[in-house]
Design a protein around this motif. Structure first.
Motif, PDB file in Angstrom:
ATOM      1  N   ALA A  22       0.833  -1.211   0.000  1.00 61.14           N
ATOM      2  CA  ALA A  22       0.000   0.000   0.000  1.00 61.14           C
ATOM      3  C   ALA A  22       0.864   1.257   0.000  1.00 61.14           C
ATOM      4  O   ALA A  22       0.550   2.238  -0.677  1.00 61.14           O
ATOM      5  CB  ALA A  22      -0.933  -0.008   1.207  1.00 61.14           C
ATOM      6  N   LEU A  23       1.952   1.234   0.751  1.00 53.56           N
ATOM      7  CA  LEU A  23       2.843   2.393   0.786  1.00 53.56           C
ATOM      8  C   LEU A  23       3.482   2.627  -0.578  1.00 53.56           C
ATOM      9  O   LEU A  23       3.542   3.760  -1.060  1.00 53.56           O
ATOM     10  CB  LEU A  23       3.914   2.199   1.847  1.00 53.56           C
ATOM     11  N   ILE A  24       3.939   1.570  -1.212  1.00 51.88           N
ATOM     12  CA  ILE A  24       4.555   1.706  -2.531  1.00 51.88           C
ATOM     13  C   ILE A  24       3.550   2.254  -3.531  1.00 51.88           C
ATOM     14  O   ILE A  24       3.867   3.138  -4.336  1.00 51.88           O
ATOM     15  CB  ILE A  24       5.118   0.358  -3.010  1.00 51.88           C
ATOM     16  N   GLN A  25       2.329   1.747  -3.494  1.00 52.36           N
ATOM     17  CA  GLN A  25       1.293   2.238  -4.408  1.00 52.36           C
ATOM     18  C   GLN A  25       1.047   3.727  -4.197  1.00 52.36           C
ATOM     19  O   GLN A  25       0.885   4.489  -5.154  1.00 52.36           O
ATOM     20  CB  GLN A  25      -0.002   1.452  -4.186  1.00 52.36           C
ATOM     21  N   ARG A  26       1.051   4.138  -2.929  1.00 49.54           N
ATOM     22  CA  ARG A  26       0.817   5.554  -2.663  1.00 49.54           C
ATOM     23  C   ARG A  26       1.993   6.406  -3.137  1.00 49.54           C
ATOM     24  O   ARG A  26       1.816   7.489  -3.703  1.00 49.54           O
ATOM     25  CB  ARG A  26       0.559   5.755  -1.169  1.00 49.54           C
ATOM     26  N   LEU A  27       3.196   5.914  -2.911  1.00 47.42           N
ATOM     27  CA  LEU A  27       4.367   6.659  -3.357  1.00 47.42           C
ATOM     28  C   LEU A  27       4.408   6.755  -4.881  1.00 47.42           C
ATOM     29  O   LEU A  27       4.774   7.793  -5.444  1.00 47.42           O
ATOM     30  CB  LEU A  27       5.638   5.996  -2.837  1.00 47.42           C
ATOM     31  N   GLU A  28       4.044   5.681  -5.568  1.00 47.85           N
ATOM     32  CA  GLU A  28       4.009   5.716  -7.025  1.00 47.85           C
ATOM     33  C   GLU A  28       2.971   6.725  -7.509  1.00 47.85           C
ATOM     34  O   GLU A  28       3.189   7.459  -8.481  1.00 47.85           O
ATOM     35  CB  GLU A  28       3.683   4.322  -7.582  1.00 47.85           C
ATOM     36  N   ALA A  78      16.269  13.574  -6.293  1.00 43.80           N
ATOM     37  CA  ALA A  78      15.241  14.107  -7.189  1.00 43.80           C
ATOM     38  C   ALA A  78      15.049  13.188  -8.388  1.00 43.80           C
ATOM     39  O   ALA A  78      13.949  13.089  -8.928  1.00 43.80           O
ATOM     40  CB  ALA A  78      15.633  15.510  -7.651  1.00 43.80           C
ATOM     41  N   ASP A  79      16.124  12.468  -8.788  1.00 46.16           N
ATOM     42  CA  ASP A  79      16.003  11.571  -9.941  1.00 46.16           C
ATOM     43  C   ASP A  79      14.999  10.445  -9.699  1.00 46.16           C
ATOM     44  O   ASP A  79      14.454   9.874 -10.636  1.00 46.16           O
ATOM     45  CB  ASP A  79      17.372  10.953 -10.266  1.00 46.16           C
ATOM     46  N   ASP A  80      14.764  10.120  -8.422  1.00 43.85           N
ATOM     47  CA  ASP A  80      13.795   9.069  -8.125  1.00 43.85           C
ATOM     48  C   ASP A  80      12.407   9.449  -8.613  1.00 43.85           C
ATOM     49  O   ASP A  80      11.554   8.579  -8.806  1.00 43.85           O
ATOM     50  CB  ASP A  80      13.722   8.809  -6.611  1.00 43.85           C
ATOM     51  N   PHE A  81      12.173  10.742  -8.776  1.00 45.35           N
ATOM     52  CA  PHE A  81      10.851  11.217  -9.149  1.00 45.35           C
ATOM     53  C   PHE A  81      10.844  11.826 -10.554  1.00 45.35           C
ATOM     54  O   PHE A  81       9.896  12.481 -10.952  1.00 45.35           O
ATOM     55  CB  PHE A  81      10.356  12.250  -8.135  1.00 45.35           C
ATOM     56  N   ALA A  82      11.917  11.610 -11.286  1.00 47.80           N
ATOM     57  CA  ALA A  82      12.010  12.178 -12.634  1.00 47.80           C
ATOM     58  C   ALA A  82      11.058  11.453 -13.585  1.00 47.80           C
ATOM     59  O   ALA A  82      10.718  10.290 -13.379  1.00 47.80           O
ATOM     60  CB  ALA A  82      13.439  12.070 -13.147  1.00 47.80           C
ATOM     61  N   SER A  90      11.694   2.960  -9.355  1.00 58.47           N
ATOM     62  CA  SER A  90      10.658   2.195  -8.665  1.00 58.47           C
ATOM     63  C   SER A  90      11.273   1.262  -7.632  1.00 58.47           C
ATOM     64  O   SER A  90      10.761   1.110  -6.522  1.00 58.47           O
ATOM     65  CB  SER A  90       9.836   1.381  -9.671  1.00 58.47           C
ATOM     66  N   MET A  91      12.391   0.647  -7.986  1.00 55.78           N
ATOM     67  CA  MET A  91      13.055  -0.245  -7.037  1.00 55.78           C
ATOM     68  C   MET A  91      13.588   0.532  -5.845  1.00 55.78           C
ATOM     69  O   MET A  91      13.515   0.068  -4.706  1.00 55.78           O
ATOM     70  CB  MET A  91      14.197  -0.988  -7.746  1.00 55.78           C
ATOM     71  N   ARG A  92      14.123   1.735  -6.108  1.00 57.04           N
ATOM     72  CA  ARG A  92      14.623   2.536  -4.998  1.00 57.04           C
ATOM     73  C   ARG A  92      13.483   2.923  -4.057  1.00 57.04           C
ATOM     74  O   ARG A  92      13.617   2.904  -2.832  1.00 57.04           O
ATOM     75  CB  ARG A  92      15.327   3.794  -5.528  1.00 57.04           C
ATOM     76  N   LEU A  93      12.336   3.277  -4.642  1.00 55.19           N
ATOM     77  CA  LEU A  93      11.188   3.617  -3.800  1.00 55.19           C
ATOM     78  C   LEU A  93      10.729   2.407  -2.989  1.00 55.19           C
ATOM     79  O   LEU A  93      10.367   2.529  -1.815  1.00 55.19           O
ATOM     80  CB  LEU A  93      10.032   4.132  -4.657  1.00 55.19           C
ATOM     81  N   ARG A  94      10.731   1.251  -3.596  1.00 56.80           N
ATOM     82  CA  ARG A  94      10.309   0.036  -2.895  1.00 56.80           C
ATOM     83  C   ARG A  94      11.248  -0.257  -1.725  1.00 56.80           C
ATOM     84  O   ARG A  94      10.806  -0.562  -0.611  1.00 56.80           O
ATOM     85  CB  ARG A  94      10.282  -1.148  -3.866  1.00 56.80           C
ATOM     86  N   ASP A  95      12.549  -0.157  -1.976  1.00 55.74           N
ATOM     87  CA  ASP A  95      13.525  -0.433  -0.910  1.00 55.74           C
ATOM     88  C   ASP A  95      13.382   0.577   0.226  1.00 55.74           C
ATOM     89  O   ASP A  95      13.443   0.220   1.406  1.00 55.74           O
ATOM     90  CB  ASP A  95      14.947  -0.378  -1.472  1.00 55.74           C
ATOM     91  N   ARG A  96      13.209   1.848  -0.173  1.00 56.48           N
ATOM     92  CA  ARG A  96      13.114   2.886   0.849  1.00 56.48           C
ATOM     93  C   ARG A  96      11.825   2.741   1.664  1.00 56.48           C
ATOM     94  O   ARG A  96      11.813   2.930   2.880  1.00 56.48           O
ATOM     95  CB  ARG A  96      13.193   4.261   0.186  1.00 56.48           C
ATOM     96  N   ALA A  97      10.706   2.391   1.001  1.00 58.93           N
ATOM     97  CA  ALA A  97       9.443   2.197   1.700  1.00 58.93           C
ATOM     98  C   ALA A  97       9.551   1.045   2.693  1.00 58.93           C
ATOM     99  O   ALA A  97       9.102   1.144   3.844  1.00 58.93           O
ATOM    100  CB  ALA A  97       8.324   1.939   0.696  1.00 58.93           C
TER     101      ALA A  97
END
Length: 397
Positions: A22-28, A78-82, A90-97
């Motif tokens: 759920a967190l990953i979906q929200r971050l995406e 910032a590149d994570d959101f480029a 996406s993988m970085r966001l998943r790991d960070r979440a």
């Protein structure tokens, strides 16, 4: 994001649990919003870029988990959101979440390690689920206050105080009941406590009535008893909030003039009801009030307080200074007859019998006035009951 009303204050985790998926979906979803916003900016500022602070704001990470933005990790890029971040981002966001959720759960477990399993469950079920009751529009508020006034006209100064506060609260739209601490000052038996309870009923909020005349002056019923004592338990305010998740109950303190600043226990002198009240009605301390039983900080800033007193004599000045004192008159003869009519209506549906009782009560009240005797609402209730049973001509009571 919809408003959430906190039950707990920081540093305790104050947001509900959320799964990694759920967190990953929200971050995406937030990243997609950022992409659209960046595309719109490019039309007017092609060289413009987003700072890390802007990314944190757009992602609403603090609102998501009620943790400081920089706790998401020191390697936010910032590149994570480029727009062309692709799978790597996406993988970085998943790991960070996943890492963030691990830290959140570790923090929560540290904060509740001293609690029993059932107590932890009660806390966990309350995190992020705070809500308010008594939400009314300004028009609805006026209707309810008018009804309170019609029932007890002599309580008009108190009803006016509620109306003034709620007029400000509802100026921008519907708002929940919220009454800053007030002291209803008046003679015994004029219905101060009953009126306060009617306020809670009229606005449909939970109410808690504490009697200062109870054991230990009611202080432990209010604050709770700390862990280690055989009678350890949370106070009634915290207990109510955890049971209902309603963060704006109305607390009624009866006979405040009997409250003491210190109370005697088996462990010596402890703060009395007046001292505890001062910390609860003061906004700055109420926002993060530590419960002696749970040993966790609760946000009690939305609790409403109505206290009753027959006199201010002997009451701590700092407590009085934190409250609005509302002087109330005795009910007039017309008020007493109105109150008697309501009591009679509750006792009988027989119109003829009600008319007879009304006549008898009015005569008794006249006799008492001629004799220079004050009539309280408690005495009036007894008069009605006696006349109903006797069914005979009035006698001086």
């Amino acid at each position: 994001m919809p408003n959430r009303y906190r039950i707990f204050a920081r540093p305790i985790v104050t947001s509900p649990g959320i799964s990694t998926v759920a967190l990953i979906q929200r971050l995406e979803a937030y990243r997609h919003r950022l992409r659209l916003k960046r595309m719109a900016r490019a039309e007017t500022d092609p060289a413009g870029s987003f700072s890390i602070e802007e990314i944190g704001m757009l992602c609403e990470l603090d609102a998501l988990l009620d943790m400081p933005p920089d706790d998401f990790g020191g390697d936010v890029h910032a590149d994570d959101f480029a727009p062309d971040a692709g799978n790597a981002a996406s993988m970085r966001l998943r790991d960070r979440a996943a890492g963030w959720l691990i830290r959140r759960n570790d923090l929560y477990l540290q904060q509740v390690a001293h609690l029993k399993t059932e107590e932890r469950l009660q806390i966990e079920q309350a995190i992020g689920r705070g809500r308010v009751s008594g939400i009314v529009s300004q028009h609805q508020m006026h209707e309810r206050v008018a009804a309170l006034h019609a029932e007890a006209p002599w309580m008009s100064p108190a009803a006016t105080a509620v109306m003034e506060t709620m007029t400000r609260e509802t100026a921008q739209g519907p708002a929940p009941l919220r009454i800053p601490p007030v002291i209803l000052l008046g003679a015994p038996g004029i219905g101060k406590t009953e009126w306060a309870q009617r306020v809670a009923q009229a606005f449909q909020v939970p109410s808690i009535t504490l009697d200062v005349g109870a054991a230990n002056g009611g202080v432990f019923a209010l604050s709770g008893v700390e862990r280690g004592f055989s009678n350890a338990a949370p106070g009634r305010v915290v207990r109510s909030i955890l049971a209902t998740h309603v963060v704006n109950p109305l607390v009624i303190i009866d006979e405040l003039d009997r409250a003491s600043e210190r109370t005697q226990t088996s462990r010596g002198q402890q703060p009395g009801l007046a001292a505890v009240l001062m910390s609860l009605v003061e906004p700055s301390s109420a926002r993060s009030w530590t419960c002696p039983f749970y040993q966790l900080p609760f946000d009690l800033s939305r609790v409403s307080w109505i206290m009753t007193a027959n006199s201010l004599e002997g009451m701590p000045a700092p407590l009085i200074d934190r409250c609005r004192v509302i002087a109330l008159p005795d009910p007039t003869p017309a008020d007493l007859e109105l109150a008697a009519a309501r009591m009679i209506a509750q006792r009988t549906a027989d119109a003829d019998h009600a008319d007879l009782l009304t006549t008898l009560v009015a005569e008794v009240l006249r006799q008492r006035r001629r004799a220079g005797r004050r009539t309280s609402l408690r005495q009036l209730s007894r008069i009605v009951a006696r006349l109903e049973v006797a069914g005979s001509a009035p006698m001086l009571m």
